[in-house]
Design an enzyme around this catalytic site. Structure first.
Site, PDB file in Angstrom:
ATOM      1  N   ARG A 116     -35.304 -35.535  19.578  1.00 32.17           N
ATOM      2  CA  ARG A 116     -33.972 -35.302  18.983  1.00 32.17           C
ATOM      3  C   ARG A 116     -34.001 -35.228  17.452  1.00 32.17           C
ATOM      4  O   ARG A 116     -32.988 -35.418  16.789  1.00 32.17           O
ATOM      5  CB  ARG A 116     -32.975 -36.370  19.433  1.00 32.17           C
ATOM      6  CG  ARG A 116     -32.810 -36.395  20.938  1.00 32.17           C
ATOM      7  CD  ARG A 116     -31.521 -37.025  21.384  1.00 32.17           C
ATOM      8  NE  ARG A 116     -31.386 -36.839  22.810  1.00 32.17           N
ATOM      9  CZ  ARG A 116     -32.028 -37.570  23.717  1.00 32.17           C
ATOM     10  NH1 ARG A 116     -32.812 -38.558  23.357  1.00 32.17           N
ATOM     11  NH2 ARG A 116     -31.864 -37.308  24.999  1.00 32.17           N
ATOM     12  N   LYS A 138     -31.735 -22.996   8.154  1.00 29.29           N
ATOM     13  CA  LYS A 138     -31.631 -22.260   9.417  1.00 29.29           C
ATOM     14  C   LYS A 138     -33.000 -22.259  10.087  1.00 29.29           C
ATOM     15  O   LYS A 138     -34.003 -21.915   9.463  1.00 29.29           O
ATOM     16  CB  LYS A 138     -31.202 -20.818   9.173  1.00 29.29           C
ATOM     17  CG  LYS A 138     -29.716 -20.638   8.952  1.00 29.29           C
ATOM     18  CD  LYS A 138     -29.371 -19.142   9.001  1.00 29.29           C
ATOM     19  CE  LYS A 138     -27.905 -18.910   8.718  1.00 29.29           C
ATOM     20  NZ  LYS A 138     -27.581 -17.468   8.662  1.00 29.29           N
ATOM     21  N   GLU A 180     -34.748  -9.902  -1.153  1.00 33.56           N
ATOM     22  CA  GLU A 180     -33.811 -11.038  -1.215  1.00 33.56           C
ATOM     23  C   GLU A 180     -33.508 -11.415  -2.672  1.00 33.56           C
ATOM     24  O   GLU A 180     -32.391 -11.817  -3.000  1.00 33.56           O
ATOM     25  CB  GLU A 180     -34.366 -12.255  -0.462  1.00 33.56           C
ATOM     26  CG  GLU A 180     -34.720 -12.010   1.011  1.00 33.56           C
ATOM     27  CD  GLU A 180     -33.508 -11.880   1.946  1.00 33.56           C
ATOM     28  OE1 GLU A 180     -32.357 -11.951   1.475  1.00 33.56           O
ATOM     29  OE2 GLU A 180     -33.738 -11.693   3.163  1.00 33.56           O
ATOM     30  N   LYS A 222     -28.949 -20.082  -3.707  1.00 32.32           N
ATOM     31  CA  LYS A 222     -28.818 -20.328  -2.275  1.00 32.32           C
ATOM     32  C   LYS A 222     -28.299 -21.748  -2.021  1.00 32.32           C
ATOM     33  O   LYS A 222     -27.439 -21.969  -1.171  1.00 32.32           O
ATOM     34  CB  LYS A 222     -30.144 -20.104  -1.546  1.00 32.32           C
ATOM     35  CG  LYS A 222     -29.978 -20.273  -0.049  1.00 32.32           C
ATOM     36  CD  LYS A 222     -30.859 -19.392   0.759  1.00 32.32           C
ATOM     37  CE  LYS A 222     -30.495 -19.492   2.240  1.00 32.32           C
ATOM     38  NZ  LYS A 222     -31.474 -18.884   3.114  1.00 32.32           N
ATOM     39  N   GLU A 232     -22.180 -21.396   7.747  1.00 34.61           N
ATOM     40  CA  GLU A 232     -21.793 -19.980   7.667  1.00 34.61           C
ATOM     41  C   GLU A 232     -20.437 -19.667   8.288  1.00 34.61           C
ATOM     42  O   GLU A 232     -20.278 -18.753   9.078  1.00 34.61           O
ATOM     43  CB  GLU A 232     -22.881 -19.105   8.307  1.00 34.61           C
ATOM     44  CG  GLU A 232     -22.779 -17.653   7.848  1.00 34.61           C
ATOM     45  CD  GLU A 232     -23.995 -16.813   8.210  1.00 34.61           C
ATOM     46  OE1 GLU A 232     -25.117 -17.260   7.947  1.00 34.61           O
ATOM     47  OE2 GLU A 232     -23.780 -15.716   8.739  1.00 34.61           O
ATOM     48  N   ARG A 236     -20.954 -18.539   2.943  1.00 33.98           N
ATOM     49  CA  ARG A 236     -22.381 -18.299   3.201  1.00 33.98           C
ATOM     50  C   ARG A 236     -22.639 -16.871   3.683  1.00 33.98           C
ATOM     51  O   ARG A 236     -23.738 -16.340   3.526  1.00 33.98           O
ATOM     52  CB  ARG A 236     -22.933 -19.328   4.224  1.00 33.98           C
ATOM     53  CG  ARG A 236     -24.443 -19.222   4.396  1.00 33.98           C
ATOM     54  CD  ARG A 236     -25.044 -20.358   5.225  1.00 33.98           C
ATOM     55  NE  ARG A 236     -26.485 -20.193   5.326  1.00 33.98           N
ATOM     56  CZ  ARG A 236     -27.351 -21.165   5.626  1.00 33.98           C
ATOM     57  NH1 ARG A 236     -26.921 -22.375   5.859  1.00 33.98           N
ATOM     58  NH2 ARG A 236     -28.635 -20.918   5.704  1.00 33.98           N
ATOM     59  N   ASN A 240     -25.473 -12.222   3.468  1.00 40.31           N
ATOM     60  CA  ASN A 240     -25.809 -11.109   4.369  1.00 40.31           C
ATOM     61  C   ASN A 240     -25.673  -9.735   3.711  1.00 40.31           C
ATOM     62  O   ASN A 240     -25.784  -8.713   4.395  1.00 40.31           O
ATOM     63  CB  ASN A 240     -24.928 -11.162   5.623  1.00 40.31           C
ATOM     64  CG  ASN A 240     -25.246 -12.398   6.441  1.00 40.31           C
ATOM     65  OD1 ASN A 240     -26.405 -12.800   6.539  1.00 40.31           O
ATOM     66  ND2 ASN A 240     -24.219 -13.023   7.002  1.00 40.31           N
ATOM     67  N   HIS A 243     -27.802  -6.861   4.811  1.00 38.90           N
ATOM     68  CA  HIS A 243     -28.356  -7.249   6.107  1.00 38.90           C
ATOM     69  C   HIS A 243     -27.695  -6.561   7.294  1.00 38.90           C
ATOM     70  O   HIS A 243     -28.298  -6.478   8.361  1.00 38.90           O
ATOM     71  CB  HIS A 243     -28.285  -8.766   6.283  1.00 38.90           C
ATOM     72  CG  HIS A 243     -29.324  -9.509   5.490  1.00 38.90           C
ATOM     73  ND1 HIS A 243     -29.376  -9.451   4.119  1.00 38.90           N
ATOM     74  CD2 HIS A 243     -30.356 -10.319   5.865  1.00 38.90           C
ATOM     75  CE1 HIS A 243     -30.383 -10.208   3.688  1.00 38.90           C
ATOM     76  NE2 HIS A 243     -30.997 -10.735   4.729  1.00 38.90           N
ATOM     77  N   HIS A 247     -30.555  -5.196   9.252  1.00 39.36           N
ATOM     78  CA  HIS A 247     -30.878  -5.662  10.604  1.00 39.36           C
ATOM     79  C   HIS A 247     -30.891  -4.507  11.597  1.00 39.36           C
ATOM     80  O   HIS A 247     -31.728  -4.456  12.501  1.00 39.36           O
ATOM     81  CB  HIS A 247     -29.867  -6.716  11.075  1.00 39.36           C
ATOM     82  CG  HIS A 247     -30.134  -8.076  10.509  1.00 39.36           C
ATOM     83  ND1 HIS A 247     -29.142  -9.009  10.330  1.00 39.36           N
ATOM     84  CD2 HIS A 247     -31.281  -8.672  10.089  1.00 39.36           C
ATOM     85  CE1 HIS A 247     -29.660 -10.123   9.813  1.00 39.36           C
ATOM     86  NE2 HIS A 247     -30.955  -9.930   9.645  1.00 39.36           N
ATOM     87  N   HIS A 260     -38.780  -7.447   6.722  1.00 41.13           N
ATOM     88  CA  HIS A 260     -37.364  -7.817   6.613  1.00 41.13           C
ATOM     89  C   HIS A 260     -36.791  -7.404   5.246  1.00 41.13           C
ATOM     90  O   HIS A 260     -35.739  -6.776   5.161  1.00 41.13           O
ATOM     91  CB  HIS A 260     -37.210  -9.322   6.839  1.00 41.13           C
ATOM     92  CG  HIS A 260     -35.821  -9.815   6.620  1.00 41.13           C
ATOM     93  ND1 HIS A 260     -34.766  -9.422   7.418  1.00 41.13           N
ATOM     94  CD2 HIS A 260     -35.286 -10.634   5.673  1.00 41.13           C
ATOM     95  CE1 HIS A 260     -33.652  -9.980   6.978  1.00 41.13           C
ATOM     96  NE2 HIS A 260     -33.947 -10.720   5.915  1.00 41.13           N
TER      97      HIS A 260
HETATM   98 ZN    ZN Z   1     -32.731 -11.948   4.787  1.00 41.99          ZN
END
Ligand code: ZN
Ligand code: ADP
Length: 348
Positions: A116, A138, A180, A222, A232, A236, A240, A243, A247, A260
């Site tokens: 946990r 994340k 980024e 960040k 988010e 936040r 993106n 993105h 993506h 990426h």
């Molecule tokens: Zn990214």
């Protein structure tokens, strides 16, 4: 030594940024009964020994994964967790994530669910992980039906960034990190965007002073964004930028063609173009964003992908609301806003 303090609701920790910091790693990682280093084959060959050397006298185990996004699965997580049980890791043990974003995501996820939750330390070795993915908590794995679909928000105990590790990074991975970095300038700090523009050559040559400055600034931005909205639900989302289209490009090409950050660079270009089309930003500012992106040498030609197929792929994103697609578009210098668009409104 550069330091960034991350102050979140339930946890706070430091990011340490320094050349050759891996030589004195034990000063930053506290104590534990046992250690599990999670790394990939490439990074292990380059830096495995160095980290082991710094942990002298400790009970250390190591799990080495195959490099690349394809390792980021439940099956890898299960193998790691089994090894941890086998080696008797306890709640007093710590995981060290040594590698790029893939290693960080998997190791963080394992740390968040083993007994946990046990402590973990991030040692990001790609520029992308140093400026972005190692900060913010994340973690997760990819599922057959979607990238990063399962995971947790779980903060490390510390992040240790050794700028020396960038010297072995392939150029393509360096450019990926630049995606980024440019993003932070556009979404948060126009002066920072100028700094990147003016120092591009020094950055690409990995000049030490500028690298430390750039990495620190990205971590600070960040940290500020994430501390306002860890999960988010609001601000936040600005992270993106680039993105939504990025993506879609990654997923349409089965994550094989673009890194990426390359996909994010292309995504930022077309999203900035959308912002210009909608009249949010002036031509002159668009040109500035365009120039920085072009100077990084990524091809912006995406004609081979139909808009329909890209939009289809965007529709699957977990960030959408009521059938509308969420875009983060530049609004003015250093400021962006979320715009929710219907299919027919998406034009670039
Ligand atoms: Zn990214
Ligand atoms: P990202 O950090 O961009 O998410 P990955 O974790 O997939 O990416 O790492 C990208 C590639 O770079 C992998 O093949 C990894 O083994 C390799 N790599 C990571 N760090 C270094 C480094 N410091 N030097 C050379 N190669 C590295």
């Amino acid at each position: 030594m550069e330091k960034v303090f991350i102050d979140l609701d339930k946890k706070s920790y430091f990011i340490h940024i320094e050349k050759s910091i891996l030589n004195s790693i034990s000063d930053y990682i506290g104590n534990a009964d046992k250690w599990m280093i999670i790394t990939d084959k490439n990074v292990d060959c380059l830096y495995g020994e160095k980290v082991l050397g710094g942990l002298k006298g400790k009970e250390i185990h190591k799990f080495i994964i195959e490099p690349g996004e394809r390792s980021k699965t439940f099956s890898t997580v299960e193998k790691i967790l089994n090894r941890m049980i086998e080696k008797g890791l306890t709640r007093k043990s710590k995981i060290i994530a040594l590698g790029g974003g893939v290693v960080g995501d998997i190791a963080g996820f394992c740390a968040s669910i083993y007994m946990r939750g046990i402590s973990f330390i991030q040692i990001p070795t790609t520029l992308l992980a140093q400026v972005d993915s190692s900060v913010g908590g994340k973690t997760g794995v990819n599922m057959i039906l979607g990238k990063n679909m399962v995971g947790s928000f779980y903060q490390p105990e510390a992040v240790i960034i050794d700028t020396d590790t960038l010297n072995t990074l392939p150029k393509k991975e360096l450019i990926s990190g630049m995606g980024e970095i440019v993003k932070y300038g556009v979404i948060w700090d126009y002066d920072f965007l100028n700094l990147i523009e003016e120092n591009l050559e020094n950055i690409l040559n990995l000049e030490e002073v500028i690298m430390k400055k750039i990495i620190k600034k990205c971590c600070e931005i960040k940290a500020e964004v994430v501390s306002k909205d860890e999960r988010e639900l609001g601000i936040r989302k600005i992270l993106n930028f680039g993105h939504t289209i990025g993506h879609a490009l990654e997923s349409t090409t089965a994550y094989k063609r673009y890194t990426h950050g390359e996909a994010v660079l292309i995504g930022m270009y077309y999203e900035a173009l959308m912002a210009k089309g909608y009249g949010y930003i002036e031509d002159e500012y668009f040109k500035e964003i365009e120039n920085i992106i072009k100077s990084l040498g990524v091809s912006l030609d995406i004609e081979e992908f139909s808009n329909d197929s890209l939009i289809e792929s965007m529709m699957k994103d977990k960030k959408n609301k009521d059938g509308k697609i969420s875009f983060i578009l530049p609004k003015k210098k250093g400021v962006v806003k979320e715009v929710l668009l219907n299919r027919g409104e998406i034009l670039w």
